[in-house]
Design a protein around this motif. Structure first.
Motif, PDB file in Angstrom:
ATOM      1  N   CYS A 115      28.704  43.860  -2.646  1.00  0.00           N
ATOM      2  CA  CYS A 115      29.775  44.158  -3.618  1.00  0.00           C
ATOM      3  C   CYS A 115      30.517  45.467  -3.336  1.00  0.00           C
ATOM      4  O   CYS A 115      31.697  45.592  -3.590  1.00  0.00           O
ATOM      5  N   HIS A 134      30.106  48.097  -4.998  1.00  0.00           N
ATOM      6  CA  HIS A 134      30.354  48.772  -6.281  1.00  0.00           C
ATOM      7  C   HIS A 134      29.121  48.880  -7.175  1.00  0.00           C
ATOM      8  O   HIS A 134      29.232  48.795  -8.400  1.00  0.00           O
ATOM      9  N   VAL A 182      26.681  46.844  -7.847  1.00  0.00           N
ATOM     10  CA  VAL A 182      26.366  45.674  -8.669  1.00  0.00           C
ATOM     11  C   VAL A 182      25.324  44.756  -8.014  1.00  0.00           C
ATOM     12  O   VAL A 182      24.436  44.235  -8.681  1.00  0.00           O
ATOM     13  N   CYS A 183      25.403  44.583  -6.704  1.00  0.00           N
ATOM     14  CA  CYS A 183      24.538  43.579  -6.063  1.00  0.00           C
ATOM     15  C   CYS A 183      23.166  44.131  -5.669  1.00  0.00           C
ATOM     16  O   CYS A 183      22.216  43.371  -5.501  1.00  0.00           O
ATOM     17  N   ASP A 208      22.493  47.571  -0.844  1.00  0.00           N
ATOM     18  CA  ASP A 208      22.525  48.677   0.125  1.00  0.00           C
ATOM     19  C   ASP A 208      21.639  49.862  -0.283  1.00  0.00           C
ATOM     20  O   ASP A 208      22.000  51.015  -0.054  1.00  0.00           O
ATOM     21  N   LEU A 233      21.813  53.979  -3.507  1.00  0.00           N
ATOM     22  CA  LEU A 233      22.738  52.969  -3.001  1.00  0.00           C
ATOM     23  C   LEU A 233      23.824  53.676  -2.197  1.00  0.00           C
ATOM     24  O   LEU A 233      24.465  54.611  -2.700  1.00  0.00           O
TER      25      LEU A 233
HETATM   26 FE1  FES Z   1      26.358  46.113  -3.830  1.00  0.00          FE
HETATM   27 FE2  FES Z   1      25.981  48.685  -3.065  1.00  0.00          FE
HETATM   28  S1  FES Z   1      26.923  47.086  -1.939  1.00  0.00           S
HETATM   29  S2  FES Z   1      25.222  47.667  -4.826  1.00  0.00           S
END
Ligand code: FES
Ligand code: SF4
Length: 232
Positions: free
Chosen positions: A54, A56, A58-59, A62, A72
């Protein structure tokens, strides 16, 4: 500005041992560490591996160790590390698949173990199972979990006891234990009431410090312990 990076590199199928590789990235203070990683990958070294989706927060893809602290890469800005070399390493306590990519299988299996879904014997209602705002409020913090694994990777107990269920598993246990619509409270409590379960936590608070969603992880674990004591 030029920012120096030192990145953990390891391909278990090829390399005899891990090593660190240095890169310099042209960047701006408001850019994210993830932007720098992308620039390294796209412009300097396509062999570098890391996860993202994402971009941002959310997922949860990272999560990695950035200058010694689990975080993250999409939530950390270049300006937070101005004047320093940025060292990127994979999440500790996880087997490395390649470079910054770790094997999440055991972590996710442990989440599955606590049955992370509503368990109820009552007949399904015509529409969704409703919950009062007050009951929902009890879960407000823990439902923010994005399974990034930063808490589990940062937990000092994990290095002494790899069998510990880990803080993320306990956050998910909390999320269903205290859900007013679930009716497996006693069974759920019993499932984590053992020495490598909730009792392995000794309040280092490192999980709470690193959680990118600001979940009170240690406090949630302590509330579970209190509930177990209450029902003994
Ligand atoms: Fe999704 Fe960092 S790329 S939380
Ligand atoms: Fe990540 Fe926080 Fe969930 Fe742990 S509790 S997995 S640090 S979001």
């Amino acid at each position: 500005m030029d920012m120096p990076f030192k990145i953990f590199r390891y391909d278990p199928g090829v390399d005899a041992a891990p090593h660190y590789q240095e890169y310099t990235v042209q960047t701006k203070p408001e850019e994210r560490i993830l932007d720098c990683l992308n620039r390294i990958k796209w412009e300097q070294d396509g062999t570098l591996s890391y996860r993202l989706s994402c971009g941002h927060g959310v997922c949860g893809s990272d999560g990695m160790k950035i200058n010694g602290r689990c975080a993250l890469a999409c939530q950390k800005l270049v300006k937070d590390y101005a004047g320093t070399e940025v060292v990127l390493e994979p999440l500790p306590h996880f087997p490395v698949l390649k470079d910054l990519v770790v094997d999440m299988d055991l972590f996710l299996e442990r989440i599955q173990l606590i049955r992370p879904h509503l368990l109820t014997a009552s007949a399904a209602p015509e529409r969704e199972r409703l919950q009062s705002p007050a009951d929902h409020k009890k879960l407000d913090a823990v439902i923010r979990c994005i399974l990034c694994a930063c808490c589990t990777a940062a937990c000092p107990v994990m290095s002494e006891n790899p069998n510990y269920l880990g803080p993320a598993t306990l956050v998910w246990a909390f999320r269903f234990l205290f859900d007013s619509r679930d009716d497996q409270f006693a069974e759920r409590l019993k499932q984590i009431d053992f020495s490598d379960g909730v009792w392995a936590c000794v309040n280092y608070f490192e999980c709470t410090r690193v959680c990118p969603k600001e979940i009170p992880v240690t406090k949630s674990i302590n509330l579970i312990k209190r509930e177990i004591e209450k029902h003994r």
